[in-house]
Design an enzyme around this catalytic site. Structure first.
Site, short mmCIF file in Angstrom:
data_model
loop_
_atom_site.label_atom_id
_atom_site.label_comp_id
_atom_site.label_asym_id
_atom_site.label_seq_id
_atom_site.Cartn_x
_atom_site.Cartn_y
_atom_site.Cartn_z
N GLY A 73 0.81 -1.23 0.00
CA GLY A 73 0.00 0.00 0.00
C GLY A 73 0.83 1.26 0.00
N GLU A 310 3.91 0.85 -11.39
CA GLU A 310 5.37 0.72 -11.16
C GLU A 310 6.11 1.89 -11.80
OE1 GLU A 310 6.48 -1.54 -9.28
OE2 GLU A 310 4.85 -3.00 -9.24
C1 LIG Z 1 -4.06 -2.34 -12.10
C2 LIG Z 1 -3.27 -1.50 -11.15
C3 LIG Z 1 -2.70 -2.07 -10.03
C4 LIG Z 1 -1.98 -1.28 -9.11
N1 LIG Z 1 -1.45 -1.87 -7.97
C5 LIG Z 1 -0.86 -1.08 -7.02
C6 LIG Z 1 -0.43 -1.65 -5.77
O1 LIG Z 1 -0.54 -2.84 -5.53
N2 LIG Z 1 0.10 -0.81 -4.82
C7 LIG Z 1 0.24 0.53 -5.03
O2 LIG Z 1 0.74 1.22 -4.12
N3 LIG Z 1 -0.16 1.10 -6.22
C8 LIG Z 1 -0.71 0.32 -7.21
N4 LIG Z 1 -1.14 0.88 -8.40
C9 LIG Z 1 -1.08 2.33 -8.56
C10 LIG Z 1 -0.01 2.80 -9.53
O3 LIG Z 1 1.27 2.62 -8.98
C11 LIG Z 1 -0.33 4.28 -9.83
O4 LIG Z 1 -1.48 4.27 -10.65
C12 LIG Z 1 0.82 4.99 -10.53
O5 LIG Z 1 1.87 5.25 -9.63
C13 LIG Z 1 0.36 6.34 -11.14
O6 LIG Z 1 -0.32 7.10 -10.21
P1 LIG Z 1 -1.75 7.75 -10.60
O7 LIG Z 1 -2.61 6.68 -11.19
O8 LIG Z 1 -2.24 8.44 -9.39
O9 LIG Z 1 -1.45 8.77 -11.77
P2 LIG Z 1 -0.89 10.26 -11.60
O10 LIG Z 1 0.32 10.29 -10.73
O11 LIG Z 1 -2.03 11.15 -11.24
O12 LIG Z 1 -0.42 10.55 -13.09
C14 LIG Z 1 -1.35 10.88 -14.12
C15 LIG Z 1 -0.56 11.29 -15.36
O13 LIG Z 1 0.23 12.44 -15.06
C16 LIG Z 1 1.59 12.18 -15.41
N5 LIG Z 1 2.49 12.89 -14.50
C17 LIG Z 1 2.47 12.92 -13.14
N6 LIG Z 1 3.47 13.68 -12.66
C18 LIG Z 1 4.16 14.13 -13.74
C19 LIG Z 1 5.32 14.96 -13.91
N7 LIG Z 1 6.02 15.46 -12.87
N8 LIG Z 1 5.72 15.22 -15.17
C20 LIG Z 1 5.08 14.70 -16.24
N9 LIG Z 1 3.99 13.92 -16.15
C21 LIG Z 1 3.54 13.63 -14.91
C22 LIG Z 1 1.75 10.67 -15.29
O14 LIG Z 1 2.86 10.20 -16.07
C23 LIG Z 1 0.41 10.20 -15.84
O15 LIG Z 1 0.45 10.19 -17.24
C24 LIG Z 1 -1.83 0.10 -9.34
C25 LIG Z 1 -2.38 0.67 -10.53
C26 LIG Z 1 -3.08 -0.11 -11.40
C27 LIG Z 1 -3.66 0.51 -12.65
#
Ligand SMILES: Cc1cc2nc3c(=O)[nH]c(=O)nc-3n(C[C@H](O)[C@H](O)[C@H](O)COP(=O)(O)OP(=O)(O)OC[C@H]3O[C@@H](n4cnc5c(N)ncnc54)[C@H](O)[C@@H]3O)c2cc1C
Length: 330
Positions: A73, A310
């Protein structure tokens, strides 16, 4: 048998080159089992790297046999790419910690026995530390996220922690700041870079076979058309380049020379390459490409998640950019 020596613990969970090739082959059939990956490539390495001997002895034997399942988490509803903003807090009260916060997108959250929860510790100037939270503790709730079009075989959940009391001994003693949760992710990202090639190979194989059988214009197989051959040539070239990239990263890993930016390069390139292969293959199959008689659309949908989790594609771009310029652009 439970390892007795730190070196043995490390070997027990470390993903070496030959393990990674197994992941590549498995992923030809189905996306590198996310549930398995989170459990074995993330939760186990965290326990081995940051856990106390007591924690390892309590959890690792059963987790390694698959009798107990772990989840990880880190992500929160408002903090994904930027986990440093997390709001989850831990407070030291007597011989316990009390945890409050929300986590989001947590693989296996509703079916795990134990969650590795990352929280800022109020009494340590908000330093991020890891905690083992048994999922049956009062105040811990998990609810599945419904309506996913991707990685539908794995359960993804939101977690809520409201005044969850855990003993002090559940703190991962080796965890020390935000670098700790990010460190072990390299292990999983390396596996993902191999798994993506497996998915690309499955799509390419399917498109090649289909193009040799499907006939259009002058009763000729579509494989005889130059534009179709260009797509097949692109795919086999990119698959081969991706294999060479990750093979080299694996060699660096096996000799202890790998850096996190090498792994970012492999994850970013190979997942992008696999998505492009899935899209080109889908195109070669025409309308059949969207049908579930063929594996392509499933790989395509799954790879969309792999591109995001990841570390997103763009975040890995910034990691490589920071490495080559020395300038952090986050
Ligand atoms: C199926 C699935 C399983 C998952 N399992 C886990 C899990 O077990 N444990 C866990 O902790 N998480 C998990 N995740 C979460 C995953 O790690 C996050 O979705 C990921 O880190 C991206 O975060 P976000 O979805 O909040 O996107 P955001 O961080 O909101 O990003 C949205 C967009 O903005 C872009 N962006 C953000 N910051 C910048 C920047 N500085 N410059 C340029 N572009 C930027 C990103 O590249 C992306 O395109 C899972 C996600 C999925 C889809």
């Amino acid at each position: 048998m439970v390892p007795q020596h730190p070196q043995q613990w490390r070997r027990w969970i470390q993903l070496f080159l030959y393990d990674a090739i197994v992941i590549e082959e498995m992923s030809r059939v189905r996306a590198h089992g996310l549930m398995m990956g989170l459990h074995s490539d993330i939760c186990l390495p965290y326990l081995v790297s940051f856990g106390s001997e007591e924690q390892k002895n309590t959890w690792l034997p059963a987790m390694q046999k698959g009798e107990k399942l772990g989840c990880f988490g880190l992500t929160e509803p408002d903090f994904g790419s930027n986990p440093g903003g997390m709001r989850t807090r831990a407070k030291n009260v007597g011989k316990e910690y009390v945890l409050n916060g929300e986590k989001m997108w947590i693989t296996s959250g509703t079916i795990a026995d134990v969650a590795v929860i990352w929280a800022k510790v109020e009494d340590e100037a908000d330093k991020v530390r890891g905690f083992l939270v048994e999922t049956d503790r009062p105040g811990f709730k998990a609810a599945d996220i419904h309506g996913k079009w991707s990685l539908r075989a794995s359960v993804t959940s939101g977690l809520s922690l409201q005044d969850v009391h855990i003993p002090e001994s559940n703190l991962l003693p080796g965890s020390d700041g935000l670098k700790s949760p990010l460190m072990c992710l390299n292990q999983a990202r390396f596996g993902i870079a191999w798994g993506a090639i497996g998915a690309a190979m499955a799509c390419y194989d399917c498109a090649l076979q289909y193009s040799l059988l499907r006939k259009q214009f002058r009763d000729q197989p579509i494989a005889s058309h130059q534009l179709v051959q260009e797509k097949l040539a692109w795919m086999i070239s990119e698959i081969t380049k991706a294999q060479l990239l990750v093979l080299q990263v694996g060699r660096l890993k096996d000799t202890g020379k790998v850096q996190h930016q090498h792994i970012s390069m492999a994850k970013r390139n190979n997942v992008w390459m696999a998505l492009e292969c899935a899209r080109l293959s889908r195109d070669i199959l025409g309308a059949n490409g969207v049908a579930d008689d063929y594996p392509i659309m499933r790989h395509l949908m799954n790879l969309e998640s792999v591109k995001t989790y990841e570390g997103t594609h763009d975040i890995h771009t910034l990691i490589i950019g920071a490495s080559v310029t020395g300038i952090d652009a986050f």
